[in-house]
Design a protein around this motif. Structure first.
Motif, PDB file in Angstrom:
ATOM      1  N   VAL A 197       0.843  -1.203   0.000  1.00  0.00           N
ATOM      2  CA  VAL A 197       0.000   0.000   0.000  1.00  0.00           C
ATOM      3  C   VAL A 197       0.877   1.251   0.000  1.00  0.00           C
ATOM      4  O   VAL A 197       0.658   2.187  -0.786  1.00  0.00           O
ATOM      5  N   ARG A 198       1.885   1.289   0.856  1.00  0.00           N
ATOM      6  CA  ARG A 198       2.744   2.474   0.954  1.00  0.00           C
ATOM      7  C   ARG A 198       3.568   2.669  -0.322  1.00  0.00           C
ATOM      8  O   ARG A 198       3.807   3.805  -0.752  1.00  0.00           O
ATOM      9  N   ALA A 199       3.990   1.557  -0.917  1.00  0.00           N
ATOM     10  CA  ALA A 199       4.750   1.668  -2.163  1.00  0.00           C
ATOM     11  C   ALA A 199       3.880   2.245  -3.277  1.00  0.00           C
ATOM     12  O   ALA A 199       4.328   3.108  -4.048  1.00  0.00           O
ATOM     13  N   ILE A 200       2.631   1.791  -3.354  1.00  0.00           N
ATOM     14  CA  ILE A 200       1.721   2.319  -4.377  1.00  0.00           C
ATOM     15  C   ILE A 200       1.433   3.796  -4.116  1.00  0.00           C
ATOM     16  O   ILE A 200       1.399   4.620  -5.046  1.00  0.00           O
ATOM     17  N   ALA A 201       1.221   4.144  -2.841  1.00  0.00           N
ATOM     18  CA  ALA A 201       0.888   5.532  -2.496  1.00  0.00           C
ATOM     19  C   ALA A 201       2.009   6.502  -2.844  1.00  0.00           C
ATOM     20  O   ALA A 201       1.759   7.703  -3.031  1.00  0.00           O
ATOM     21  N   SER A 202       3.233   6.007  -2.943  1.00  0.00           N
ATOM     22  CA  SER A 202       4.377   6.902  -3.151  1.00  0.00           C
ATOM     23  C   SER A 202       4.895   6.920  -4.588  1.00  0.00           C
ATOM     24  O   SER A 202       5.934   7.536  -4.857  1.00  0.00           O
ATOM     25  N   VAL A 203       4.190   6.268  -5.525  1.00  0.00           N
ATOM     26  CA  VAL A 203       4.675   6.280  -6.910  1.00  0.00           C
ATOM     27  C   VAL A 203       4.499   7.679  -7.507  1.00  0.00           C
ATOM     28  O   VAL A 203       3.619   8.448  -7.093  1.00  0.00           O
ATOM     29  N   PRO A 204       5.319   8.043  -8.488  1.00  0.00           N
ATOM     30  CA  PRO A 204       5.164   9.356  -9.145  1.00  0.00           C
ATOM     31  C   PRO A 204       3.808   9.462  -9.847  1.00  0.00           C
ATOM     32  O   PRO A 204       3.313   8.492 -10.425  1.00  0.00           O
ATOM     33  N   THR A 205       3.212  10.636  -9.773  1.00  0.00           N
ATOM     34  CA  THR A 205       1.892  10.851 -10.370  1.00  0.00           C
ATOM     35  C   THR A 205       1.900  12.090 -11.261  1.00  0.00           C
ATOM     36  O   THR A 205       2.824  12.901 -11.230  1.00  0.00           O
ATOM     37  N   HIS A 206       0.831  12.231 -12.039  1.00  0.00           N
ATOM     38  CA  HIS A 206       0.626  13.429 -12.859  1.00  0.00           C
ATOM     39  C   HIS A 206      -0.869  13.623 -13.052  1.00  0.00           C
ATOM     40  O   HIS A 206      -1.679  12.838 -12.552  1.00  0.00           O
ATOM     41  N   SER A 207      -1.231  14.662 -13.749  1.00  0.00           N
ATOM     42  CA  SER A 207      -2.633  14.936 -14.056  1.00  0.00           C
ATOM     43  C   SER A 207      -2.923  14.503 -15.482  1.00  0.00           C
ATOM     44  O   SER A 207      -2.107  14.710 -16.393  1.00  0.00           O
ATOM     45  N   VAL A 208      -4.093  13.897 -15.664  1.00  0.00           N
ATOM     46  CA  VAL A 208      -4.532  13.462 -16.988  1.00  0.00           C
ATOM     47  C   VAL A 208      -5.937  14.012 -17.194  1.00  0.00           C
ATOM     48  O   VAL A 208      -6.900  13.524 -16.592  1.00  0.00           O
ATOM     49  N   GLY A 209      -6.064  15.049 -18.011  1.00  0.00           N
ATOM     50  CA  GLY A 209      -7.367  15.671 -18.209  1.00  0.00           C
ATOM     51  C   GLY A 209      -7.906  16.219 -16.904  1.00  0.00           C
ATOM     52  O   GLY A 209      -7.255  17.021 -16.230  1.00  0.00           O
ATOM     53  N   ASP A 210      -9.094  15.753 -16.520  1.00  0.00           N
ATOM     54  CA  ASP A 210      -9.724  16.219 -15.285  1.00  0.00           C
ATOM     55  C   ASP A 210      -9.279  15.433 -14.052  1.00  0.00           C
ATOM     56  O   ASP A 210      -9.750  15.709 -12.944  1.00  0.00           O
ATOM     57  N   TYR A 211      -8.395  14.473 -14.236  1.00  0.00           N
ATOM     58  CA  TYR A 211      -8.009  13.596 -13.135  1.00  0.00           C
ATOM     59  C   TYR A 211      -6.611  13.944 -12.626  1.00  0.00           C
ATOM     60  O   TYR A 211      -5.652  14.021 -13.400  1.00  0.00           O
ATOM     61  N   ASP A 212      -6.510  14.144 -11.312  1.00  0.00           N
ATOM     62  CA  ASP A 212      -5.223  14.414 -10.673  1.00  0.00           C
ATOM     63  C   ASP A 212      -4.728  13.168  -9.937  1.00  0.00           C
ATOM     64  O   ASP A 212      -5.489  12.228  -9.687  1.00  0.00           O
ATOM     65  N   ASP A 213      -3.445  13.199  -9.583  1.00  0.00           N
ATOM     66  CA  ASP A 213      -2.833  12.139  -8.765  1.00  0.00           C
ATOM     67  C   ASP A 213      -2.906  10.767  -9.436  1.00  0.00           C
ATOM     68  O   ASP A 213      -3.072   9.736  -8.776  1.00  0.00           O
ATOM     69  N   VAL A 214      -2.770  10.764 -10.757  1.00  0.00           N
ATOM     70  CA  VAL A 214      -2.793   9.516 -11.525  1.00  0.00           C
ATOM     71  C   VAL A 214      -1.362   8.978 -11.637  1.00  0.00           C
ATOM     72  O   VAL A 214      -0.454   9.716 -12.041  1.00  0.00           O
ATOM     73  N   PRO A 215      -1.115   7.718 -11.270  1.00  0.00           N
ATOM     74  CA  PRO A 215       0.235   7.169 -11.414  1.00  0.00           C
ATOM     75  C   PRO A 215       0.730   7.282 -12.857  1.00  0.00           C
ATOM     76  O   PRO A 215      -0.017   7.015 -13.803  1.00  0.00           O
ATOM     77  N   ILE A 216       1.989   7.706 -13.005  1.00  0.00           N
ATOM     78  CA  ILE A 216       2.564   7.819 -14.348  1.00  0.00           C
ATOM     79  C   ILE A 216       2.631   6.440 -15.003  1.00  0.00           C
ATOM     80  O   ILE A 216       2.326   6.287 -16.190  1.00  0.00           O
ATOM     81  N   GLU A 217       3.024   5.443 -14.237  1.00  0.00           N
ATOM     82  CA  GLU A 217       3.002   4.063 -14.718  1.00  0.00           C
ATOM     83  C   GLU A 217       1.829   3.343 -14.066  1.00  0.00           C
ATOM     84  O   GLU A 217       1.632   3.437 -12.854  1.00  0.00           O
ATOM     85  N   ASP A 218       1.060   2.632 -14.879  1.00  0.00           N
ATOM     86  CA  ASP A 218      -0.139   1.966 -14.364  1.00  0.00           C
ATOM     87  C   ASP A 218       0.198   1.004 -13.221  1.00  0.00           C
ATOM     88  O   ASP A 218       1.156   0.228 -13.305  1.00  0.00           O
ATOM     89  N   VAL A 219      -0.603   1.083 -12.162  1.00  0.00           N
ATOM     90  CA  VAL A 219      -0.543   0.095 -11.077  1.00  0.00           C
ATOM     91  C   VAL A 219      -1.762  -0.797 -11.254  1.00  0.00           C
ATOM     92  O   VAL A 219      -2.895  -0.398 -10.970  1.00  0.00           O
ATOM     93  N   LEU A 220      -1.537  -1.994 -11.749  1.00  0.00           N
ATOM     94  CA  LEU A 220      -2.627  -2.889 -12.133  1.00  0.00           C
ATOM     95  C   LEU A 220      -3.172  -3.690 -10.954  1.00  0.00           C
ATOM     96  O   LEU A 220      -2.427  -4.081 -10.047  1.00  0.00           O
ATOM     97  N   ILE A 221      -4.471  -3.932 -10.992  1.00  0.00           N
ATOM     98  CA  ILE A 221      -5.108  -4.919 -10.123  1.00  0.00           C
ATOM     99  C   ILE A 221      -5.279  -6.172 -10.982  1.00  0.00           C
ATOM    100  O   ILE A 221      -6.143  -6.214 -11.858  1.00  0.00           O
ATOM    101  N   TYR A 222      -4.436  -7.160 -10.760  1.00  0.00           N
ATOM    102  CA  TYR A 222      -4.536  -8.370 -11.569  1.00  0.00           C
ATOM    103  C   TYR A 222      -5.858  -9.083 -11.302  1.00  0.00           C
ATOM    104  O   TYR A 222      -6.568  -9.476 -12.216  1.00  0.00           O
ATOM    105  N   ARG A 223      -6.161  -9.239 -10.027  1.00  0.00           N
ATOM    106  CA  ARG A 223      -7.410  -9.913  -9.636  1.00  0.00           C
ATOM    107  C   ARG A 223      -7.627  -9.700  -8.143  1.00  0.00           C
ATOM    108  O   ARG A 223      -6.682  -9.392  -7.404  1.00  0.00           O
ATOM    109  N   ILE A 224      -8.878  -9.888  -7.715  1.00  0.00           N
ATOM    110  CA  ILE A 224      -9.209  -9.892  -6.289  1.00  0.00           C
ATOM    111  C   ILE A 224      -9.917 -11.207  -6.000  1.00  0.00           C
ATOM    112  O   ILE A 224     -10.973 -11.494  -6.572  1.00  0.00           O
ATOM    113  N   THR A 225      -9.319 -12.002  -5.121  1.00  0.00           N
ATOM    114  CA  THR A 225      -9.858 -13.312  -4.767  1.00  0.00           C
ATOM    115  C   THR A 225     -10.396 -13.274  -3.345  1.00  0.00           C
ATOM    116  O   THR A 225      -9.767 -12.695  -2.459  1.00  0.00           O
ATOM    117  N   ILE A 226     -11.550 -13.874  -3.133  1.00  0.00           N
ATOM    118  CA  ILE A 226     -12.155 -13.937  -1.800  1.00  0.00           C
ATOM    119  C   ILE A 226     -11.890 -15.318  -1.213  1.00  0.00           C
ATOM    120  O   ILE A 226     -12.198 -16.340  -1.832  1.00  0.00           O
TER     121      ILE A 226
END
Length: 229
Positions: A197-226
């Motif tokens: 969580v902390r590693a994801i929170a600290s990745v470099p970000t930028h603004s894309v259109g109307d969206y701020d704080d977007v990671p420059i490199e995608d942080v993917l959710i491969y899957r969520i298993t219950i």
């Protein structure tokens, strides 16, 4: 010198002597066993009395709660795995919505599209490139509880100021966020993977259109298993 044969009376006397000696040995053996059993019994009584007389330590929970039956969400990301306990016992409607989406595969391939260091990481609403998912889940009513927005709490994001607008997007707190209590539906907490969580929170970000704080490199959710607890 010649040997003298034992008389009949002498043989009887010797037999009686040996018989008495045998009985004496048997009596001594039985007595020893009885003494040992008695010592063991005394030791147990003293030990049990001491055990019962021990005063419980007031600083220790002598009646711990039963193991949790809440299920676990295993969030596999491109930066590591996060395990979250879902508070089904406190937030049944919110957790049911999240579990249904996860088990349907809705979150597979989406991204964490908004991340802010020392605040939170948010995902569950976009594919890479900020492309909306193929389906739009229904909004669910706000569910109130006493779950606090502590470090590692997972909570539902919402649209604007409407508490009843949460659907699929969620966020995980990076540090305590008490100002969110009562405003957002917190429904679980990270039990392992806070380093992710902390590693994801600290990745470099930028603004894309109307969206701020977007990671420059995608942080993917491969899957969520219950899984079971």
């Amino acid at each position: 010198m010649g040997s003298k044969e034992m008389t009949k009376a002498e043989r009887r006397a010797l037999y009686r002597k040996r018989k008495l000696e045998k009985k004496r040995m048997q009596f001594m053996a039985v007595s020893a066993i009885v003494v040992m059993i008695g010592l063991v019994a005394v030791f147990y009584v003293l030990w049990d009395a001491q055990r019962k007389s021990v005063t419980p330590n007031p600083g220790v929970d002598n009646n711990p709660p039963p193991p949790s039956t809440n299920r676990i969400a295993v969030i596999e990301t491109s930066m590591g795995t996060i395990r979250v306990e879902l508070y089904e016992n406190k937030m049944p409607r919110t957790t049911r919505n999240f579990i249904n989406l996860a088990e349907s595969g809705f979150y597979d391939g989406l991204i964490f599209h908004r991340v802010i260091d020392d605040f939170m990481i948010q995902g569950g609403g976009f594919k890479p490139g900020l492309v909306p998912p193929d389906t739009t889940p229904a909004e669910i009513p706000f569910e109130q509880s006493d779950v606090k927005h502590e470090d590692g709490t997972i909570s539902m994001a919402r649209r604007g100021d409407s508490k009843d607008s949460a659907s699929s997007q969620f966020f995980i707190c990076d540090g305590p966020q008490p100002h969110l209590d009562g405003e957002y539906a917190a429904f679980g907490k990270v039990i392992s993977g806070m380093d992710v969580v902390r590693a994801i929170a600290s990745v470099p970000t930028h603004s894309v259109g109307d969206y701020d704080d977007v990671p420059i490199e995608d942080v993917l959710i491969y899957r969520i298993t219950i899984t079971s607890p």
